[in-house]
Scaffold this motif. Structure first.
Motif, mmCIF file in Angstrom:
data_model
loop_
_atom_site.group_PDB
_atom_site.id
_atom_site.type_symbol
_atom_site.label_atom_id
_atom_site.label_comp_id
_atom_site.label_asym_id
_atom_site.label_seq_id
_atom_site.Cartn_x
_atom_site.Cartn_y
_atom_site.Cartn_z
ATOM 1 N N SER A 81 0.827 -1.204 0.000
ATOM 2 C CA SER A 81 0.000 0.000 0.000
ATOM 3 C C SER A 81 0.861 1.253 0.000
ATOM 4 C CB SER A 81 -0.925 0.009 1.216
ATOM 5 O OG SER A 81 -0.173 0.126 2.411
ATOM 6 N N LEU A 82 0.267 2.346 -0.464
ATOM 7 C CA LEU A 82 0.915 3.648 -0.370
ATOM 8 C C LEU A 82 -0.165 4.712 -0.172
ATOM 9 C CD1 LEU A 82 0.553 5.363 -3.278
ATOM 10 C CD2 LEU A 82 2.144 3.630 -4.050
ATOM 11 N N ALA A 83 0.251 5.864 0.377
ATOM 12 C CA ALA A 83 -0.674 6.960 0.671
ATOM 13 C C ALA A 83 -0.297 8.188 -0.137
ATOM 14 C CB ALA A 83 -0.659 7.279 2.164
ATOM 15 N N LEU A 84 -1.318 8.946 -0.579
ATOM 16 C CA LEU A 84 -1.113 10.162 -1.362
ATOM 17 C C LEU A 84 -1.651 11.367 -0.614
ATOM 18 C CD1 LEU A 84 -2.271 8.895 -4.893
ATOM 19 C CD2 LEU A 84 0.052 8.889 -3.956
ATOM 20 N N LEU A 91 6.255 8.611 -10.013
ATOM 21 C CA LEU A 91 6.686 8.392 -8.631
ATOM 22 C C LEU A 91 7.864 9.291 -8.259
ATOM 23 C CD1 LEU A 91 6.463 4.488 -8.589
ATOM 24 C CD2 LEU A 91 4.801 6.102 -7.684
ATOM 25 N N ALA A 92 8.847 9.397 -9.175
ATOM 26 C CA ALA A 92 10.035 10.198 -8.879
ATOM 27 C C ALA A 92 9.699 11.686 -8.860
ATOM 28 C CB ALA A 92 11.119 9.912 -9.918
ATOM 29 N N ALA A 151 9.286 2.390 -1.607
ATOM 30 C CA ALA A 151 10.157 1.383 -0.978
ATOM 31 C C ALA A 151 10.377 0.171 -1.881
ATOM 32 C CB ALA A 151 9.564 0.944 0.360
ATOM 33 N N GLY A 152 10.629 0.431 -3.161
ATOM 34 C CA GLY A 152 10.936 -0.654 -4.090
ATOM 35 C C GLY A 152 9.733 -1.464 -4.535
ATOM 36 N N MET A 153 8.504 -0.989 -4.300
ATOM 37 C CA MET A 153 7.315 -1.744 -4.706
ATOM 38 C C MET A 153 7.176 -1.757 -6.223
ATOM 39 S SD MET A 153 4.346 -0.765 -1.931
ATOM 40 C CE MET A 153 4.231 0.934 -2.456
ATOM 41 N N THR A 154 6.653 -2.851 -6.735
ATOM 42 C CA THR A 154 6.314 -2.957 -8.153
ATOM 43 C C THR A 154 4.986 -3.703 -8.272
ATOM 44 O OG1 THR A 154 7.557 -5.024 -8.353
ATOM 45 C CG2 THR A 154 8.716 -2.983 -8.927
ATOM 46 N N GLY A 185 8.306 3.591 -13.575
ATOM 47 C CA GLY A 185 8.172 4.456 -12.416
ATOM 48 C C GLY A 185 6.906 5.282 -12.391
ATOM 49 N N VAL A 186 5.893 4.846 -13.114
ATOM 50 C CA VAL A 186 4.611 5.566 -13.158
ATOM 51 C C VAL A 186 3.567 4.790 -12.364
ATOM 52 C CG1 VAL A 186 2.705 6.272 -14.669
ATOM 53 C CG2 VAL A 186 5.070 6.722 -15.339
#
Length: 318
Positions: free
Chosen positions: A250-253, A269-270, A277-280, A302-303
Motif C-alpha cells: 500500500s501507499l498513501a497520497l 513516482l520520482a 520502498a521498491g514496490m512494483t 516508475g509511473v
C-alpha cells in the motif's frame, strides 16, 4: 376502496466483504440473494460458485467491493472432500442418479497413495457436463439435463496438494489445494477410474480461497437471526472494501495527488516524490487520512497508473 400498495423498501448502500459459510442444498446465487436481502443492499456479487451440494467458504462482495471480486476468482482454493468409491453417478456427486456400482473397493493405503500421486502437480482435466461452462451461450448442465453429452477439451489445472486424510472403505477423505478452474467432482471421478472402481463425491467443503479462511465465516442462520444488523447498526462480520486486497502493498497520497489519482491521472513516482520502498506491480492506494481510494499498478517506468477506483465518502475529510 383498495388497500394502498406498500412502498418498496429502499435499498441501502452497503460496501464490504462477507465471508459466508454456505450451507448444502442451495446454489451460490441463492445464498447471495438471501444475504443481499438481509442487508437490503443495492449491489452484491460472489467470487466464484460452489455446487449446491457443497458447503463452505463463499466470499460475497457488496457495493464498491464488487470491483475487486475478480482477484478471488483467480485465487487458489482449498477443499476437504469425501470420495465414495465403487459408485458412479450422473453428476459425479450425491445429487445424481447411480449409473454404475462396483463391489471391489478395498485397497491398501499404498495403492491409494500411488494413484493419488498421479493427480498432483500440473494435470489435464475434462470439465464435467454438470458444470456452468457455456457452449453456444448455454451452460453445459442444461445440455446434460436434456440428456445431451458434448465433447469437452481437457484443460490444464494444477493440484498443489492432494492429501489422504482418512481411508475407511469405501470412502476416501482428501484435502485438495488447487488452481482456479479445477473441478473436484471430476478429480474424484478420475481417482475412482484410476483405481478401477469408479467414484463420486459424498461431500465437499471449501475451507480456503486465496488467503481467506473458513475460520471467520458466518452462517446464513446466524446472519438471518441478526437481521443483517448488530446493536451498533452495522452488518455483522462485514469486512472493509479493501479486505480482498490485504496481500497487496500500500501507499498513501497527499490531498493534491489524491485528487489527481481519483481523476484517473497517472503519477510519476520520482517527480511527485512518492515513496514506494521498491514496490512494483499492483498496490492499494489510500488518501493521507487513511481512506481507501482504489488499486493501481506501479509500472517499470516508475509511473503509478490508476486501475480500479472506488466511489466512497469524502477522502479529504480530516
Amino acid at each position: 376502496m383498495k388497500n394502498p400498495v406498500p412502498a418498496k423498501k429502499k435499498r441501502l448502500d452497503v460496501h464490504g466483504v462477507l465471508l459466508l459459510d454456505k450451507p448444502a442444498g442451495i446454489s451460490s446465487n441463492d445464498a447471495l440473494i438471501r444475504a443481499k436481502r438481509i442487508f437490503n443492499a443495492k449491489k452484491a456479487g460472489h467470487t466464484g460458485t460452489l455446487d449446491p451440494f457443497a458447503t463452505g467458504l463463499l466470499p460475497l462482495c457488496f457495493g464498491e467491493a464488487t470491483k475487486f471480486s475478480q482477484d478471488l476468482l483467480d485465487a487458489d482454493k482449498t477443499y476437504e472432500t469425501v470420495v465414495h468409491l465403487g459408485i458412479r453417478t450422473t453428476t459425479g456427486d450425491t445429487e445424481g442418479e447411480i449409473v454404475e456400482r462396483t463391489d471391489a473397493v478395498s485397497f491398501r493405503t499404498d495403492e491409494i497413495e500411488a494413484v493419488l500421486s498421479r493427480f498432483r502437480g500440473d494435470i489435464r482435466q475434462v470439465p464435467p457436463m454438470y458444470s456452468a461452462l457455456k457452449r453456444d451461450g448455454k451452460p453445459l448442465y442444461e445440455y446434460a439435463r436434456a440428456g445431451i453429452e458434448l465433447e469437452r477439451e481437457a484443460r490444464a489445472v494444477t493440484v498443489h496438494e492432494l492429501t489422504l486424510l482418512d481411508y475407511s472403505a469405501p470412502c476416501l477423505a482428501l484435502r485438495v489445494r488447487c488452481s482456479k478452474g479445477t473441478y473436484i467432482r471430476a478429480l474424484g471421478e478420475d481417482i475412482g477410474q484410476a483405481l478401477g472402481c469408479g467414484a463420486h463425491l459424498k461431500s465437499l467443503r471449501r475451507t480456503r480461497v486465496g488467503f481467506l479462511t473458513l475460520d471467520s465465516a458466518v452462517s446464513l442462520p446466524a446472519l438471518e437471526e441478526a437481521g443483517g444488523k448488530t446493536a451498533g447498526g452495522n452488518p455483522p462480520s462485514l469486512e472493509p472494501v479493501d479486505y480482498l486486497l490485504s496481500s497487496f502493498p500500500s501507499l498513501a497520497l497527499n490531498a493534491v495527488l489524491a485528487k489527481r489519482f481519483l481523476n484517473g491521472q497517472r503519477l510519476s513516482l520520482a517527480k511527485e516524490n512518492i515513496g514506494t520502498a521498491g514496490m512494483t506491480g499492483r498496490c492499494r492506494v489510500y488518501a493521507e487520512n487513511g481512506v481507501f481510494m482504489g488499486t493501481a499498478e506501479i509500472r517499470p517506468d516508475g509511473v503509478l497508473a490508476p486501475e480500479r477506483l472506488v466511489a466512497l465518502p469524502d477522502v479529504f475529510a480530516s
